[in-house]
Design a protein around this motif. Structure first.
Motif, mmCIF file in Angstrom:
data_model
loop_
_atom_site.group_PDB
_atom_site.id
_atom_site.type_symbol
_atom_site.label_atom_id
_atom_site.label_comp_id
_atom_site.label_asym_id
_atom_site.label_seq_id
_atom_site.Cartn_x
_atom_site.Cartn_y
_atom_site.Cartn_z
ATOM 1 N N ALA A 110 32.604 6.847 -19.442
ATOM 2 C CA ALA A 110 33.545 6.889 -18.317
ATOM 3 C C ALA A 110 33.606 5.564 -17.553
ATOM 4 N N GLY A 111 32.687 4.646 -17.863
ATOM 5 C CA GLY A 111 32.703 3.343 -17.217
ATOM 6 C C GLY A 111 31.658 3.145 -16.145
ATOM 7 N N ALA A 112 30.715 4.085 -16.011
ATOM 8 C CA ALA A 112 29.641 3.912 -15.032
ATOM 9 C C ALA A 112 28.716 2.790 -15.487
ATOM 10 N N THR A 113 28.347 1.935 -14.561
ATOM 11 C CA THR A 113 27.491 0.798 -14.878
ATOM 12 C C THR A 113 26.040 1.123 -14.580
ATOM 13 N N PRO A 114 25.110 0.553 -15.362
ATOM 14 C CA PRO A 114 23.686 0.816 -15.144
ATOM 15 C C PRO A 114 23.271 0.497 -13.709
ATOM 16 N N PRO A 167 30.923 6.595 -1.227
ATOM 17 C CA PRO A 167 31.905 5.731 -1.897
ATOM 18 C C PRO A 167 31.256 4.854 -2.969
ATOM 19 N N GLY A 168 31.848 4.854 -4.138
ATOM 20 C CA GLY A 168 31.335 4.053 -5.239
ATOM 21 C C GLY A 168 30.390 4.780 -6.169
ATOM 22 N N ASP A 169 29.962 5.993 -5.809
ATOM 23 C CA ASP A 169 29.070 6.755 -6.677
ATOM 24 C C ASP A 169 29.757 7.124 -7.992
ATOM 25 N N ALA A 170 28.928 7.352 -8.999
ATOM 26 C CA ALA A 170 29.389 7.990 -10.232
ATOM 27 C C ALA A 170 29.000 9.461 -10.167
ATOM 28 N N VAL A 171 29.811 10.311 -10.761
ATOM 29 C CA VAL A 171 29.543 11.749 -10.746
ATOM 30 C C VAL A 171 29.429 12.244 -12.180
ATOM 31 N N SER A 172 28.374 13.010 -12.437
ATOM 32 C CA SER A 172 28.110 13.558 -13.762
ATOM 33 C C SER A 172 28.188 15.079 -13.699
ATOM 34 N N PRO A 173 29.260 15.688 -14.221
ATOM 35 C CA PRO A 173 29.342 17.149 -14.216
ATOM 36 C C PRO A 173 28.282 17.763 -15.132
ATOM 37 N N TYR A 174 27.454 18.605 -14.557
ATOM 38 C CA TYR A 174 26.458 19.340 -15.342
ATOM 39 C C TYR A 174 27.115 20.638 -15.807
ATOM 40 N N PHE A 181 35.623 25.073 -12.896
ATOM 41 C CA PHE A 181 34.618 24.271 -12.206
ATOM 42 C C PHE A 181 34.765 22.786 -12.532
ATOM 43 N N HIS A 182 35.134 22.467 -13.769
ATOM 44 C CA HIS A 182 35.338 21.063 -14.128
ATOM 45 C C HIS A 182 36.491 20.456 -13.328
ATOM 46 N N ARG A 183 37.586 21.178 -13.243
ATOM 47 C CA ARG A 183 38.728 20.670 -12.480
ATOM 48 C C ARG A 183 38.376 20.503 -10.998
ATOM 49 N N LYS A 184 37.649 21.457 -10.470
ATOM 50 C CA LYS A 184 37.245 21.370 -9.057
ATOM 51 C C LYS A 184 36.282 20.207 -8.838
ATOM 52 N N ALA A 185 35.339 20.029 -9.761
ATOM 53 C CA ALA A 185 34.373 18.939 -9.639
ATOM 54 C C ALA A 185 35.079 17.584 -9.620
ATOM 55 N N ARG A 186 36.012 17.400 -10.512
ATOM 56 C CA ARG A 186 36.720 16.120 -10.580
ATOM 57 C C ARG A 186 37.544 15.888 -9.313
ATOM 58 N N HIS A 187 38.265 16.898 -8.884
ATOM 59 C CA HIS A 187 39.097 16.766 -7.686
ATOM 60 C C HIS A 187 38.245 16.452 -6.462
ATOM 61 N N ASP A 188 37.184 17.224 -6.258
ATOM 62 C CA ASP A 188 36.360 17.041 -5.061
ATOM 63 C C ASP A 188 35.601 15.722 -5.094
ATOM 64 N N ALA A 192 36.099 12.657 -2.432
ATOM 65 C CA ALA A 192 34.963 12.228 -1.623
ATOM 66 C C ALA A 192 34.646 10.746 -1.786
ATOM 67 N N GLY A 193 35.351 10.047 -2.686
ATOM 68 C CA GLY A 193 35.160 8.617 -2.839
ATOM 69 C C GLY A 193 34.425 8.167 -4.076
ATOM 70 N N ALA A 194 34.153 9.069 -5.005
ATOM 71 C CA ALA A 194 33.504 8.653 -6.252
ATOM 72 C C ALA A 194 34.406 7.693 -7.016
ATOM 73 N N SER A 195 33.799 6.699 -7.631
ATOM 74 C CA SER A 195 34.586 5.731 -8.392
ATOM 75 C C SER A 195 34.675 6.092 -9.865
ATOM 76 N N VAL A 196 33.730 6.892 -10.351
ATOM 77 C CA VAL A 196 33.693 7.301 -11.748
ATOM 78 C C VAL A 196 33.304 8.770 -11.808
ATOM 79 N N VAL A 197 34.056 9.536 -12.563
ATOM 80 C CA VAL A 197 33.688 10.929 -12.831
ATOM 81 C C VAL A 197 33.608 11.094 -14.342
ATOM 82 N N ALA A 198 32.420 11.363 -14.833
ATOM 83 C CA ALA A 198 32.225 11.502 -16.276
ATOM 84 C C ALA A 198 32.839 12.803 -16.779
ATOM 85 N N ASP A 199 33.003 12.887 -18.080
ATOM 86 C CA ASP A 199 33.493 14.107 -18.707
ATOM 87 C C ASP A 199 32.373 15.146 -18.725
ATOM 88 N N VAL A 200 32.735 16.391 -19.043
ATOM 89 C CA VAL A 200 31.725 17.430 -19.239
ATOM 90 C C VAL A 200 30.839 17.059 -20.430
#
Length: 227
Positions: A110-114, A167-174, A181-188, A192-200
């Motif tokens: 998804a483009g999250a950096t180390p 702001p700037g966080d990456a989000v990893s859907p568990y 829930f996936h759609r809600k996780a990505r939207h929320d 909230a300011g996440a810069s990257v949301v990974a796939d399921v």
């Protein structure tokens, strides 16, 4: 006798989400060389209750559920008791290092950096055992990712994404599969300011490894019960 693999996913009204369970089951069955059937707790056919009642034994049931909760503690054991068949039920897939490894791959894709802070977001539960599982999954992802990971939930106990994401966080859907829930996780998360949301997590090869591992662990007990 070669046992049969029965997987049990939650089920969703989103067809693509249900395909994840089928793909995982097919890949694990090919690796094992066993016959296999995919089933669901609800919202998709065939239901686990129907499959359990009709499945030739011996068989192992591997839940495609990421945490302990009501389904694993109540629903699924009740189904097997009613079916009265030699089917051995496994535990939840998570927490596990293989799931964390799959999440790391999804974050990178998804483009999250180390080093970027991550929020692990789960469906959530009010079951204390599920809460403990999610805390453990958060620690496993932090170890695998090599950076701080905080937990958010979409329901049940725990903080929500707007409370946790910075702001700037990456989000990893568990989450194993796409759906509500996936759609809600990505939207929320994005709101909230996440810069990257990974796939399921999806039908990742490490998840296939995990399903195979769980099935093989159950097989000796099934063989003994059928002898």
């Amino acid at each position: 006798m070669t046992p049969r693999l029965v997987t049990v996913a939650h089920g969703t009204r989103t067809p693509a989400g249900n395909e994840v369970a089928r793909a995982l089951t097919a890949a694990a069955a090919e690796r094992l060389g066993w016959p296999a059937t995919t089933s669901y707790v609800e919202l998709c056919a065939p239901l686990f209750a129907e499959v359990a009642a009709a499945t030739p034994t011996p068989a192992v049931a591997v839940p495609l559920l990421l945490s302990t909760g009501y389904h694993l503690r109540q629903d699924l054991p009740a189904v097997l008791a009613a079916a009265d068949r030699a089917i051995r039920l496994g535990r939840a897939l998570g927490p596990d290092r293989l799931l964390a490894a799959a999440q790391v791959d999804r974050l990178r894709a998804a483009g999250a950096t180390p080093g970027r802070p991550v929020v692990l977001v789960a469906a959530g539960s009010t079951d204390p055992a599920a809460v403990a599982d999610l805390d453990a999954a958060t620690h496993l992802l932090a170890h695998a990712w090599g950076a701080p990971v905080r937990l958010a939930t979409l329901s049940g106990n725990g903080p929500r994404l707007p409370e946790v994401v910075r702001p700037g966080d990456a989000v990893s859907p568990y989450l194993l599969a796409t759906g509500h829930f996936h759609r809600k996780a990505r939207h929320d998360a994005l709101a909230a300011g996440a810069s990257v949301v990974a796939d399921v997590i999806g039908p990742h090869p490490r998840v296939v490894d995990l399903v195979v591992e769980r099935a093989l662990a159950l097989a000796p007990a099934v063989a003994a019960a059928s002898a």
